[in-house]
Each structure stands twice: as structure tokens, then as C-alpha cells.
Design a protein around this motif. Structure first.
Motif, PDB file in Angstrom:
ATOM      1  N   THR A   6       0.850  -1.186   0.054  1.00  0.00           N
ATOM      2  CA  THR A   6      -0.141   0.084   0.034  1.00  0.00           C
ATOM      3  C   THR A   6       0.939   1.324   0.025  1.00  0.00           C
ATOM      4  O   THR A   6       2.122   1.231   0.071  1.00  0.00           O
ATOM      5  CB  THR A   6      -1.154   0.060   1.114  1.00  0.00           C
ATOM      6  N   ALA A   7       0.335   2.444  -0.163  1.00  0.00           N
ATOM      7  CA  ALA A   7       0.816   3.615  -0.143  1.00  0.00           C
ATOM      8  C   ALA A   7       1.544   3.827   1.385  1.00  0.00           C
ATOM      9  O   ALA A   7       2.838   4.441   1.341  1.00  0.00           O
ATOM     10  CB  ALA A   7      -0.133   4.825  -0.501  1.00  0.00           C
ATOM     11  N   ALA A   8       0.765   3.460   2.104  1.00  0.00           N
ATOM     12  CA  ALA A   8       1.171   3.423   3.513  1.00  0.00           C
ATOM     13  C   ALA A   8       2.599   2.717   3.634  1.00  0.00           C
ATOM     14  O   ALA A   8       3.706   2.962   4.325  1.00  0.00           O
ATOM     15  CB  ALA A   8       0.335   3.147   4.741  1.00  0.00           C
ATOM     16  N   ASP A   9       2.473   1.488   3.103  1.00  0.00           N
ATOM     17  CA  ASP A   9       3.536   0.415   3.368  1.00  0.00           C
ATOM     18  C   ASP A   9       4.975   1.299   2.526  1.00  0.00           C
ATOM     19  O   ASP A   9       6.006   1.112   2.918  1.00  0.00           O
ATOM     20  CB  ASP A   9       3.392  -0.788   2.612  1.00  0.00           C
ATOM     21  N   ALA A  10       4.727   1.716   1.526  1.00  0.00           N
ATOM     22  CA  ALA A  10       5.615   2.604   0.353  1.00  0.00           C
ATOM     23  C   ALA A  10       6.074   3.750   1.444  1.00  0.00           C
ATOM     24  O   ALA A  10       7.583   3.877   1.401  1.00  0.00           O
ATOM     25  CB  ALA A  10       5.050   3.020  -0.738  1.00  0.00           C
ATOM     26  N   ARG A  11       5.522   4.361   2.163  1.00  0.00           N
ATOM     27  CA  ARG A  11       6.080   5.518   2.869  1.00  0.00           C
ATOM     28  C   ARG A  11       7.068   4.721   4.000  1.00  0.00           C
ATOM     29  O   ARG A  11       7.852   5.185   4.216  1.00  0.00           O
ATOM     30  CB  ARG A  11       5.104   6.267   3.667  1.00  0.00           C
ATOM     31  N   GLY A  12       6.397   3.607   4.799  1.00  0.00           N
ATOM     32  CA  GLY A  12       7.432   2.962   5.549  1.00  0.00           C
ATOM     33  C   GLY A  12       8.672   2.617   5.184  1.00  0.00           C
ATOM     34  O   GLY A  12       9.820   2.515   5.803  1.00  0.00           O
ATOM     35  N   VAL A  13       8.743   1.912   3.885  1.00  0.00           N
ATOM     36  CA  VAL A  13       9.971   1.385   3.280  1.00  0.00           C
ATOM     37  C   VAL A  13      10.853   2.625   2.820  1.00  0.00           C
ATOM     38  O   VAL A  13      12.047   2.581   2.947  1.00  0.00           O
ATOM     39  CB  VAL A  13       9.515   0.658   1.925  1.00  0.00           C
ATOM     40  N   ALA A  14      10.186   3.908   2.590  1.00  0.00           N
ATOM     41  CA  ALA A  14      10.679   4.962   2.331  1.00  0.00           C
ATOM     42  C   ALA A  14      11.874   5.452   3.669  1.00  0.00           C
ATOM     43  O   ALA A  14      12.950   5.836   3.573  1.00  0.00           O
ATOM     44  CB  ALA A  14      10.017   6.182   1.793  1.00  0.00           C
ATOM     45  N   GLY A  15      10.888   5.350   4.665  1.00  0.00           N
ATOM     46  CA  GLY A  15      11.682   5.495   6.073  1.00  0.00           C
ATOM     47  C   GLY A  15      12.628   4.675   6.566  1.00  0.00           C
ATOM     48  O   GLY A  15      13.896   5.179   6.722  1.00  0.00           O
ATOM     49  N   PHE A  16      12.496   3.536   6.150  1.00  0.00           N
ATOM     50  CA  PHE A  16      13.506   2.503   6.208  1.00  0.00           C
ATOM     51  C   PHE A  16      14.726   2.857   5.480  1.00  0.00           C
ATOM     52  O   PHE A  16      15.935   2.646   5.763  1.00  0.00           O
ATOM     53  CB  PHE A  16      13.091   1.074   6.066  1.00  0.00           C
ATOM     54  N   LEU A  17      14.623   3.067   4.192  1.00  0.00           N
ATOM     55  CA  LEU A  17      15.629   3.344   3.267  1.00  0.00           C
ATOM     56  C   LEU A  17      16.364   4.623   3.779  1.00  0.00           C
ATOM     57  O   LEU A  17      17.710   4.791   3.553  1.00  0.00           O
ATOM     58  CB  LEU A  17      15.073   3.574   1.827  1.00  0.00           C
ATOM     59  N   ARG A  18      15.714   5.494   4.194  1.00  0.00           N
ATOM     60  CA  ARG A  18      16.392   6.654   4.933  1.00  0.00           C
ATOM     61  C   ARG A  18      17.285   6.337   5.924  1.00  0.00           C
ATOM     62  O   ARG A  18      18.402   7.045   6.297  1.00  0.00           O
ATOM     63  CB  ARG A  18      15.566   7.944   5.193  1.00  0.00           C
ATOM     64  N   GLU A  19      17.018   5.230   6.708  1.00  0.00           N
ATOM     65  CA  GLU A  19      17.746   4.873   7.722  1.00  0.00           C
ATOM     66  C   GLU A  19      18.936   4.281   7.204  1.00  0.00           C
ATOM     67  O   GLU A  19      20.081   4.597   7.776  1.00  0.00           O
ATOM     68  CB  GLU A  19      16.971   4.008   8.710  1.00  0.00           C
ATOM     69  N   VAL A  20      18.706   3.413   6.112  1.00  0.00           N
ATOM     70  CA  VAL A  20      19.957   2.716   5.710  1.00  0.00           C
ATOM     71  C   VAL A  20      20.923   3.972   4.933  1.00  0.00           C
ATOM     72  O   VAL A  20      22.090   3.929   5.356  1.00  0.00           O
ATOM     73  CB  VAL A  20      19.629   1.903   4.446  1.00  0.00           C
ATOM     74  N   HIS A  21      20.385   4.811   4.568  1.00  0.00           N
ATOM     75  CA  HIS A  21      21.220   6.115   4.021  1.00  0.00           C
ATOM     76  C   HIS A  21      21.861   6.619   5.027  1.00  0.00           C
ATOM     77  O   HIS A  21      23.155   7.013   4.851  1.00  0.00           O
ATOM     78  CB  HIS A  21      20.331   7.199   3.140  1.00  0.00           C
ATOM     79  N   GLY A  22      21.384   7.156   6.193  1.00  0.00           N
ATOM     80  CA  GLY A  22      22.198   7.504   7.328  1.00  0.00           C
ATOM     81  C   GLY A  22      23.015   6.507   7.729  1.00  0.00           C
ATOM     82  O   GLY A  22      24.198   6.970   8.210  1.00  0.00           O
ATOM     83  N   ALA A  23      22.929   5.292   7.877  1.00  0.00           N
ATOM     84  CA  ALA A  23      23.935   4.336   8.300  1.00  0.00           C
ATOM     85  C   ALA A  23      25.006   4.304   7.420  1.00  0.00           C
ATOM     86  O   ALA A  23      26.235   4.062   7.818  1.00  0.00           O
ATOM     87  CB  ALA A  23      23.233   2.968   8.436  1.00  0.00           C
ATOM     88  N   LEU A  24      24.926   4.418   6.038  1.00  0.00           N
ATOM     89  CA  LEU A  24      26.054   4.425   5.029  1.00  0.00           C
ATOM     90  C   LEU A  24      26.702   5.736   5.300  1.00  0.00           C
ATOM     91  O   LEU A  24      28.073   5.440   5.116  1.00  0.00           O
ATOM     92  CB  LEU A  24      25.309   4.270   3.646  1.00  0.00           C
ATOM     93  N   LEU A  25      26.119   6.638   5.562  1.00  0.00           N
ATOM     94  CA  LEU A  25      26.756   7.985   5.520  1.00  0.00           C
ATOM     95  C   LEU A  25      27.746   7.920   7.008  1.00  0.00           C
ATOM     96  O   LEU A  25      28.610   8.690   7.142  1.00  0.00           O
ATOM     97  CB  LEU A  25      25.939   9.209   5.717  1.00  0.00           C
TER      98      LEU A  25
END
Length: 588
Positions: A6-25
Motif C-alpha cells: 500500500t501507499a502507507a507501506d511504501a512510506r514505511g519502506v521510504a523511512g527505512f531506506l532513509r535509515e539505511v542512507h544515514g547508516a551508510l553515511l
């Protein structure tokens, strides 16, 4: 995740991916290990792909597809772009590299998709005027700039990006080419009949297979009569890389006109193929979804590689830290052993104690119940009467020497171990020789404060009226010195006559304290004194040890490898094939 994402799921995935982004940095790989530069580059590239492609595409699957045209130096990328547009829009020529600045060609009605920082946010935007030739010379292009140009011949739903050479002689061009290809929804890979088997292009084609990206290969400058032979060999190579589905377009070798254009119709099959993709809105969304899912899967592998490198950094830091911990722990143990095994009752300390307790005035102060010891120990004691302060001074000197010596040993052992390791040697580069003046002064101060603590301890313990008279008989300093001797009372490590002398001295101190405070109180006072001394010595050595440990602080501040491994596992299990379509979110 499944097809009902769902759209809500996609937003949750986006939040998770931003966590990954921060972890990589947060993974900087500060230690000088062999794989650190590659790991830093991998982490930066993964974070950039999240910024440049994955997060923007997850937000809007209905955005125009970005077709990146890439290839080797001199393969004819810019010539192909000009032919697809129908007029010269980018510079071509014999001087390499020609393409220094990426140009993104889009339909004029879809400029809004690209004028914002929605995709490739690290690149600034420059809008070219209608009908202009894109500047590719150094004077006309700023580094880190994306040139935008609206062209009516570009079909809606699609944008074409002319990237720098993947094997450019310029490092920045190669880096930028890789960044642009990582932001693509589909790749149009341009090579020539005599260079299609080069190693560099196939590294990128293998990446295309990992990402499951839509790929088309353009065989440029194919001489007459060899088309089928070359196509067949290329197809064999593509199939071996799981890319056998990729369409191959052949551009015959031919001369260019005065504007540097290919003959009309030479790229019609490619133009029709792109037009068909652009015209199918549902198909475009499927392509975007498929490429997005492949990019996330590939990201999982890259994050795992970063995690492995971070794990190597942590393991090295742990080894270096452990070496320092072991050396300084042994130093503390050695200091404490010297204060427990009778060693401190040698030499000057023993002589001054003999002087002190050997005086008749002192012996007369001992209560009758311990007076019988006098005859047994007086034979050991010679010399002139001396105040208790001389004993305290001798103890201070002896204890200070032990502390400084053991600290120096720990420093030397730690430094030797670190210099035997590449990372440790790099951390110590430029570090001067161990300077002990400050430490020596601080150690002396701590020993004096420990002795002062003992004075206060016996004063407090003797404040009761029951003990006051007894305390006056010996003096606070005398009782405190006796307590110091009791702390050092064990005779382990001594031999021969030393045992008898030290043992007798310790017994006198013990009986003196028992006469004043009682047996139970003496045990408590001795333990308090030992604990105080251990605490002060530990703090001294920890401060010295921390001169090494602080050099490892950058590793402690990195994203933990276990967190990166957890992100990699979760990425590998993230299924975006059912990601929602155009209603997933607003434009960015």
C-alpha cells in the motif's frame, strides 16, 4: 512485502531506506586497512544511489523514465543522441573526452520533473536555451552541473541523458558516469564492433544484470558484412551474463554530414523502441517498479559488503584496544602485587620504619597486652629516632617509583604491539616519544593524597573518645604510617633475613593498630586503604591508556557492523514488485 503493498507501506519502506542512507553515511572506515578506500567508495555510491534514484523513484513511479546513454570513450554516444533528437544537441569530435558535462534531454512539457532536485540532487541545474548546442568544453560547463534541455522530439514519459565516458581519462568523469548509470531506469549501452568485448564495459553490464535493469545495446560503426557475426558473438556474451533478453541495435558504419549527423533513418529502430516504451504508461510503471526492485536488491549486496568492511574495522580496533587494555591491566596488577607481597617493605621504607618503631619512646606507648613483642623485635631496630614523616616519605618515593615504572612498561608494550599492526602504526604516525614528566608529577600527587586519605581515615576512626587517648599515645601520623605498613604487610616475594625483618615490622604495625582500634576495625581500615590505593592507581593508568584508546574513537563513532548487516538482511527481503503506482505520493 507482497503485491498488495500500500501507499502507507511504501512510506514505511521510504523511512527505512532513509535509515539505511544515514547508516551508510555513518560508515567512514577511519582505520588504514587494505579495503578501507574501496569500502568508503562503496558506501558513498550506495548512499548516492538512494538519493539519486531509489528514494525519488519509490516516491513517484509515474515519473518519466530516465534512459541513460553510456559507453566507452569514442563509442559514439553523443552522435547517437544527436541522431535520436534529430539535430546537433551535444558536441562531438575527435578530442577525448568529448562529453564532460551530462545533458538531460526531456520533452518541454515535462521540465518540472527535472528542474527540481527530485533526482540527482547533488548536481546543480542549468537550463539550456532552445536550439542551442550543449556546451561540453571546460569553459562552458561547471563541475557537478546537469544541463537540462527541452526538445519536442523527445517523447513524453521519457528523458534521455548523455553521460560521460565510463573509461574516461578523467577520474571525475568516470565517477560521474557511474553515478548517472546508477540513477537510470534503463541503460542504452553504446559500443563498437571492435570494442564490444572490452573488460571495463562488462563490469557495468554485470551490474545491470544484478539490478535487473532494462538494457539495450547499440553496436555502433559496424562495417558492412560483419553484422551477423558480431551480433551473434555479442549475444553469446550477453547471455553468459544473464542479459540475453537485451535488444541489440546495429548502426552501420557511415560518414557524417557537415553537422556531424548520421544519415537519416540510421537510428530509426532505436527511436521506435524508445517511443513504444514512452507511449505505454502502464508499461513504464512496470519498468520503473522492476528497476526499483532490482536496485534495492543490489543495494542489499552492497550494504553487506560495507558491513563486512566495517566488521574488519571493528575487529582491528578491538585488537588494538585489547592490547592496550591488557598492558595497562597487567601494570595495575603489578603495582598491586608490589603493595601486597612485602616488596614495599624493602630498602628505604624498611629502614625508616625500623628507625621509627625502634625508638624506646614509641615502644613504651604500646599497651601492656602487646608489650611482650618489644624484646623480640628490638634486636631488629637500630639507628636514631626519626619522625613518622620520614617513613611516609620513603613510602611515597617507593610507591611512586613502582607506579611510574609499571606505567612506562605498559606504554612500551602497547606501542610495540600497535606498531606491529598496519592500522596501529598509522594511528601512531607522528606521535612523539613517551613523555612521563606530567604523569610522574600526577602519580606523586596521587600517592600523597592517598597518604592524606589515610591520615583522615585514622583521624575519623579515632575521633571516638574511647580511642582518643590511645591515638595521642602514638600520634595520628604514627598510626597512619602503621596502617600503610599493614597494607604492605604480606611477606611474599621476600627471602632470608628480609622475611623476619619485614614480618616483625608488619606485626608491630598490626598490633599497634589493634591496640588503638581493635582487630575488626584494623581489617576494615586496611581494606579501605587498599581499595583507595587501587582506585587511584587505576585512574592514573586509565588516563595513560586512554591516550591510545582515544585514537580509536573514530571507529567507535561509526555505524556498527551488526546494524549494517541487519539493514542488508532487511533490504534483501524487501519486495517492491507490488509497489503502488502514481498515487504513492506527491512530486518532490
Amino acid at each position: 512485502m507482497n503485491a498488495s503493498l500500500t501507499a502507507a507501506d511504501a512510506r514505511g519502506v521510504a523511512g527505512f531506506l532513509r535509515e539505511v542512507h544515514g547508516a551508510l553515511l555513518g560508515a567512514g572506515f577511519p582505520l588504514s586497512l587494505a579495503g578501507a578506500p574501496a569500502a568508503r567508495a562503496a558506501a558513498a555510491a550506495a548512499a548516492a544511489q538512494l538519493d539519486d534514484y531509489i528514494l525519488p523513484r519509490l516516491d513517484r513511479l509515474d515519473a518519466p523514465l530516465l534512459a541513460v546513454i553510456g559507453g566507452s570513450t569514442g563509442a559514439g554516444k553523443s552522435t547517437l543522441v544527436n541522431a535520436l533528437i534529430g539535430r546537433p544537441v551535444t558536441r562531438t569530435g575527435a578530442v577525448r573526452p568529448t562529453t564532460r558535462q551530462p545533458i538531460l534531454l526531456h520533452h518541454p512539457a515535462e521540465a518540472e520533473w527535472f528542474t527540481s532536485q527530485r533526482v540527482l540532487p547533488s548536481l546543480s541545474r542549468v537550463q539550456a536555451g532552445a536550439g542551442e548546442l550543449a556546451p561540453q568544453d571546460a569553459a562552458g560547463a561547471a563541475a557537478g552541473t546537469l544541463l537540462l534541455q527541452g526538445e519536442a522530439t523527445v517523447p513524453r514519459g521519457l528523458a534521455i541523458l548523455d553521460a560521460p565516458d565510463i573509461d574516461s581519462i578523467a577520474d571525475e568523469n568516470r565517477r560521474l558516469a557511474g553515478q548517472l548509470l546508477a540513477a537510470a531506469d534503463l541503460w542504452i549501452f553504446v559500443t563498437t564492433a571492435n570494442r564490444y568485448a572490452d573488460a571495463v564495459p562488462w563490469k557495468l553490464l554485470a551490474e545491470a544484470a544484478r539490478r535487473d535493469i532494462l538494457l539495450a545495446v547499440v553496436l555502433d560503426r559496424v562495417p558492412p558484412g560483419v553484422e551477423e557475426e558480431v551480433r551473434e558473438d555479442l549475444m553469446t556474451l550477453l547471455t553468459a551474463e544473464s542479459l540475453g533478453h537485451a535488444p541489440i541495435f546495429v548502426v552501420q558504419e557511415s560518414g557524417l554530414d557537415e553537422d556531424g549527423m548520421l544519415p537519416a533513418g540510421s537510428v530509426d529502430p532505436i527511436r521506435r523502441w524508445l517511443g513504444a516504451l514512452a507511449a505505454d504508461a502502464e508499461g513504464r510503471t512496470d519498468i520503473a517498479r522492476r528497476t526499483l526492485a532490482g536496485a534495492v536488491r543490489a543495494l542489499a549486496g552492497r550494504v553487506e559488503e560495507v558491513a563486512e568492511a566495517a566488521e574488519a574495522q571493528q575487529a582491528t580496533a578491538d585488537r588494538l584496544s585489547g592490547a592496550a587494555e591488557a598492558a595497562y591491566s597487567e601494570a595495575l596488577a603489578a603495582i598491586l602485587r608490589s603493595t601486597e607481597d612485602g616488596t614495599m617493605l624493602r630498602g628505604e621504607v624498611l629502614a625508616r620504619w625500623q628507625d621509627f618503631v625502634g625508638t624506646g619512646e614509641f615502644m613504651r606507648g604500646i599497651e601492656t597486652r602487646v608489650g611482650w613483642l618489644r624484646d623480640r623485635i628490638t634486636a631488629f631496630f637500630t639507628g636514631q629516632p626519626a619522625p613518622a614523616t620520614t617513613v611516609a616519605a620513603a613510602i611515597e618515593t617507593g610507591l611512586h617509583s613502582v607506579i611510574v615504572e609499571e606505567s612506562a612498561k605498559a606504554f612500551e608494550q602497547t606501542e610495540q604491539w600497535w606498531r606491529s599492526d598496519d592500522a596501529g602504526r598509522a594511528l601512531l604516525a607522528g606521535r612523539g616519544a613517551y613523555v612521563s614528566d606530567e604523569f610522574s608529577a600526577e602519580a606523586a600527587r596521587q600517592v600523597r593524597e592517598w597518604q592524606q586519605d589515610l591520615l583522615e581515615l585514622v583521624s575519623t576512626e579515632g575521633s571516638d573518645k574511647r580511642f582518643a587517648a590511645r591515638m595521642l599515645s602514638f600520634g595520628v601520623n604514627g598510626v597512619a604510617v602503621a596502617l600503610m605498613v599493614v597494607v604492605f604487610a604480606s611477606t611474599g616475594g621476600l627471602s632470608g633475613a628480609e622475611i623476619g625483618i619485614a614480618g616483625g615490622s608488619a606485626v608491630v604495625g598490626q598490633k599497634l593498630l589493634e591496640a588503638v582500634f581493635g582487630e575488626d576495625a584494623v581489617r576494615r581500615l586496611a581494606k579501605t586503604a587498599r581499595d583507595n590505593l587501587e582506585r587511584r592507581c587505576r585512574a592514573l593508568l586509565d588516563e595513560e591508556k586512554d591516550k591510545f584508546i582515544v585514537l580509536l574513537a573514530p571507529v567507535a563513532g561509526q555505524t556498527p557492523p551488526e546494524a549494517l548487516f541487519a539493514y542488508a538482511r532487511r533490504l534483501a527481503g524487501t519486495d517492491l514488485t507490488g509497489a503502488p503506482g502514481p498515487t504513492a505520493g506527491g512530486s518532490r
